[in-house]
Motif scaffolding. Structure first.
Motif, PDB file in Angstrom:
ATOM      1  N   ARG A 170       4.278  53.401 117.426  1.00  0.00           N
ATOM      2  CA  ARG A 170       2.974  53.631 116.795  1.00  0.00           C
ATOM      3  C   ARG A 170       1.890  53.052 117.699  1.00  0.00           C
ATOM      4  O   ARG A 170       1.847  51.859 117.956  1.00  0.00           O
ATOM      5  CB  ARG A 170       2.937  52.984 115.412  1.00  0.00           C
ATOM      6  CG  ARG A 170       1.614  53.156 114.677  1.00  0.00           C
ATOM      7  CD  ARG A 170       1.719  52.621 113.261  1.00  0.00           C
ATOM      8  NE  ARG A 170       2.066  51.208 113.249  1.00  0.00           N
ATOM      9  CZ  ARG A 170       2.594  50.577 112.198  1.00  0.00           C
ATOM     10  NH1 ARG A 170       2.856  51.246 111.093  1.00  0.00           N
ATOM     11  NH2 ARG A 170       2.871  49.284 112.263  1.00  0.00           N
ATOM     12  N   TRP A 171       1.011  53.936 118.183  1.00  0.00           N
ATOM     13  CA  TRP A 171      -0.039  53.567 119.125  1.00  0.00           C
ATOM     14  C   TRP A 171      -1.374  53.466 118.393  1.00  0.00           C
ATOM     15  O   TRP A 171      -1.785  54.417 117.714  1.00  0.00           O
ATOM     16  CB  TRP A 171      -0.172  54.619 120.217  1.00  0.00           C
ATOM     17  CG  TRP A 171       1.043  54.890 121.045  1.00  0.00           C
ATOM     18  CD1 TRP A 171       2.320  55.119 120.611  1.00  0.00           C
ATOM     19  CD2 TRP A 171       1.086  55.004 122.469  1.00  0.00           C
ATOM     20  NE1 TRP A 171       3.150  55.365 121.672  1.00  0.00           N
ATOM     21  CE2 TRP A 171       2.425  55.303 122.825  1.00  0.00           C
ATOM     22  CE3 TRP A 171       0.123  54.896 123.473  1.00  0.00           C
ATOM     23  CZ2 TRP A 171       2.816  55.487 124.145  1.00  0.00           C
ATOM     24  CZ3 TRP A 171       0.509  55.080 124.795  1.00  0.00           C
ATOM     25  CH2 TRP A 171       1.842  55.363 125.122  1.00  0.00           C
ATOM     26  N   SER A 172      -2.073  52.356 118.553  1.00  0.00           N
ATOM     27  CA  SER A 172      -3.409  52.181 117.971  1.00  0.00           C
ATOM     28  C   SER A 172      -4.450  52.315 119.077  1.00  0.00           C
ATOM     29  O   SER A 172      -4.550  51.450 119.956  1.00  0.00           O
ATOM     30  CB  SER A 172      -3.524  50.811 117.295  1.00  0.00           C
ATOM     31  OG  SER A 172      -2.629  50.709 116.204  1.00  0.00           O
ATOM     32  N   ILE A 173      -5.215  53.397 119.032  1.00  0.00           N
ATOM     33  CA  ILE A 173      -6.250  53.635 120.039  1.00  0.00           C
ATOM     34  C   ILE A 173      -7.552  53.012 119.555  1.00  0.00           C
ATOM     35  O   ILE A 173      -8.043  53.328 118.471  1.00  0.00           O
ATOM     36  CB  ILE A 173      -6.432  55.136 120.296  1.00  0.00           C
ATOM     37  CG1 ILE A 173      -5.143  55.713 120.889  1.00  0.00           C
ATOM     38  CG2 ILE A 173      -7.613  55.382 121.231  1.00  0.00           C
ATOM     39  CD1 ILE A 173      -5.220  57.186 121.202  1.00  0.00           C
ATOM     40  N   THR A 174      -8.104  52.119 120.359  1.00  0.00           N
ATOM     41  CA  THR A 174      -9.310  51.393 119.959  1.00  0.00           C
ATOM     42  C   THR A 174     -10.524  51.719 120.821  1.00  0.00           C
ATOM     43  O   THR A 174     -11.623  51.248 120.529  1.00  0.00           O
ATOM     44  CB  THR A 174      -9.055  49.879 120.000  1.00  0.00           C
ATOM     45  OG1 THR A 174      -8.637  49.502 121.325  1.00  0.00           O
ATOM     46  CG2 THR A 174      -7.961  49.490 119.005  1.00  0.00           C
ATOM     47  N   GLY A 175     -10.351  52.514 121.865  1.00  0.00           N
ATOM     48  CA  GLY A 175     -11.495  52.862 122.696  1.00  0.00           C
ATOM     49  C   GLY A 175     -11.238  54.101 123.533  1.00  0.00           C
ATOM     50  O   GLY A 175     -10.130  54.305 124.025  1.00  0.00           O
ATOM     51  N   VAL A 176     -12.257  54.944 123.675  1.00  0.00           N
ATOM     52  CA  VAL A 176     -12.196  56.136 124.526  1.00  0.00           C
ATOM     53  C   VAL A 176     -13.503  56.229 125.299  1.00  0.00           C
ATOM     54  O   VAL A 176     -14.590  56.204 124.702  1.00  0.00           O
ATOM     55  CB  VAL A 176     -12.003  57.432 123.705  1.00  0.00           C
ATOM     56  CG1 VAL A 176     -11.923  58.638 124.637  1.00  0.00           C
ATOM     57  CG2 VAL A 176     -10.761  57.355 122.828  1.00  0.00           C
ATOM     58  N   ARG A 177     -13.405  56.330 126.616  1.00  0.00           N
ATOM     59  CA  ARG A 177     -14.590  56.508 127.462  1.00  0.00           C
ATOM     60  C   ARG A 177     -14.346  57.680 128.407  1.00  0.00           C
ATOM     61  O   ARG A 177     -13.358  57.682 129.146  1.00  0.00           O
ATOM     62  CB  ARG A 177     -14.894  55.241 128.267  1.00  0.00           C
ATOM     63  CG  ARG A 177     -15.344  54.053 127.424  1.00  0.00           C
ATOM     64  CD  ARG A 177     -15.635  52.835 128.296  1.00  0.00           C
ATOM     65  NE  ARG A 177     -16.097  51.711 127.521  1.00  0.00           N
ATOM     66  CZ  ARG A 177     -17.351  51.492 127.174  1.00  0.00           C
ATOM     67  NH1 ARG A 177     -18.296  52.350 127.564  1.00  0.00           N
ATOM     68  NH2 ARG A 177     -17.688  50.441 126.465  1.00  0.00           N
ATOM     69  N   MET A 178     -15.246  58.655 128.369  1.00  0.00           N
ATOM     70  CA  MET A 178     -15.126  59.826 129.231  1.00  0.00           C
ATOM     71  C   MET A 178     -16.507  60.310 129.636  1.00  0.00           C
ATOM     72  O   MET A 178     -17.456  60.227 128.847  1.00  0.00           O
ATOM     73  CB  MET A 178     -14.387  60.967 128.514  1.00  0.00           C
ATOM     74  CG  MET A 178     -12.948  60.663 128.140  1.00  0.00           C
ATOM     75  SD  MET A 178     -12.212  62.014 127.163  1.00  0.00           S
ATOM     76  CE  MET A 178     -10.509  61.455 127.068  1.00  0.00           C
TER      77      MET A 178
END
Length: 291
Positions: A170-178
């Motif tokens: 189970r992966w918890s994604i806490t940030g996305v920058r593009m």
């Protein structure tokens, strides 16, 4: 009648027994398997979508070029399930009693916790199904999606596992920058020329909800039938399909003219993007060997 063996023969008989006993025993604190985990995340253009000049064709007839991309993970949980069974199907649009606000791969429980769809399905299956977190893998720093490289991870509380079988990550994604640019391939075009875009999303605060929760299947037995050393390569691949559902002509530009998904007026497009992200399935490469 008592049979007596020569001392040399008696020693020869006892020695294999001693070796067998030593081979079956576990050293103090030693588990049935020891994990050597790593994580890698990548954004991968697809040859069949090549639109020239570094752009990728989207299902919406927009074309997108990625210039920078990174992902931040809070952690990865390695889970083991036991029990269960049954045919009751979980529907996120109509959660069972005790759950509400189902989105991005999880629901809010009555006590405020975030519970994965798979865990709720296991509960509905009956038979006393339980899911246990066997190891938590904190991920430090951002993962560069355009220059992917494996990053070694530590385990909490320990990389030594008892007898069990890891069944899910189970992966918890806490940030996305593009950052990048988009253009329209339709005639007439929905907007002229190319438009720069920016995605800068983050879950802030110690108790903040992750942006998205991803799950991927595992099959990693921890027992005496398999080699104890487990090199666990956890991988996530994002592709241009992530943007297929987005209508870039509806993304409002910021004061600098850049299409900014983090702007308050772009909530609907931002939600569509995160829902699509939550559908991506991580994979695992497992290599077993000596401890």
């Amino acid at each position: 009648m008592t049979r007596r063996f020569p001392l040399a023969l008696r020693g020869a008989l006892l020695l294999p027994l001693a070796l067998l006993s030593a081979g079956c025993a576990l050293d103090e604190g030693e588990g049935f398997a020891v994990l050597k985990p790593s994580v890698q995340a990548a954004y991968t253009p697809l040859p069949r979508r090549d639109a020239g000049d570094g752009y990728q064709a989207l299902a919406s007839d927009f074309q997108l070029r990625m210039d920078t991309a990174s992902l931040r993970l809070g952690s990865i949980d390695l889970l083991a399930s036991s029990g269960g069974g049954g045919a009751t199907t979980f529907d996120p649009s109509s959660p069972p009693p005790g759950y509400s606000l189902c989105h991005n791969g999880h629901c809010h429980s009555a006590d405020g916790e975030l519970v994965d769809y798979e865990d709720i399905q296991a509960e509905l299956g009956g038979g006393g199904s339980t899911t246990t977190t066997m190891a938590n893998l904190p991920v430090e720093g951002d993962l560069d999606l355009l220059r992917p490289a494996p990053v070694g991870l530590a385990c909490q509380p320990d990389c030594e596992l008892p007898r069990t079988t890891l069944s899910r990550g189970r992966w918890s994604i806490t940030g996305v920058r593009m950052t990048g640019s988009v253009r329209d391939n339709r005639v007439p075009a929905r907007f002229a020329g190319t438009r720069d875009f920016r995605i800068s999303l983050a879950a802030t605060g110690a108790d903040a909800e992750p942006l998205a929760v991803l799950t991927g299947d595992l099959d990693v037995p921890s027992d005496r039938e398999n080699a104890p050393g487990v090199e666990l390569g956890l991988k996530l691949e994002l592709t241009p399909a992530l943007f297929d559902v987005m209508d870039w002509s509806n993304v409002a530009a910021g004061p600098d003219g850049v299409l900014d998904l983090d702007a308050p007026g772009n909530a609907a497009v931002r939600t569509a993007f995160l829902e699509q992200l939550a559908q991506v399935t991580p994979v695992a490469e497992v290599t077993r060997g000596a401890r």
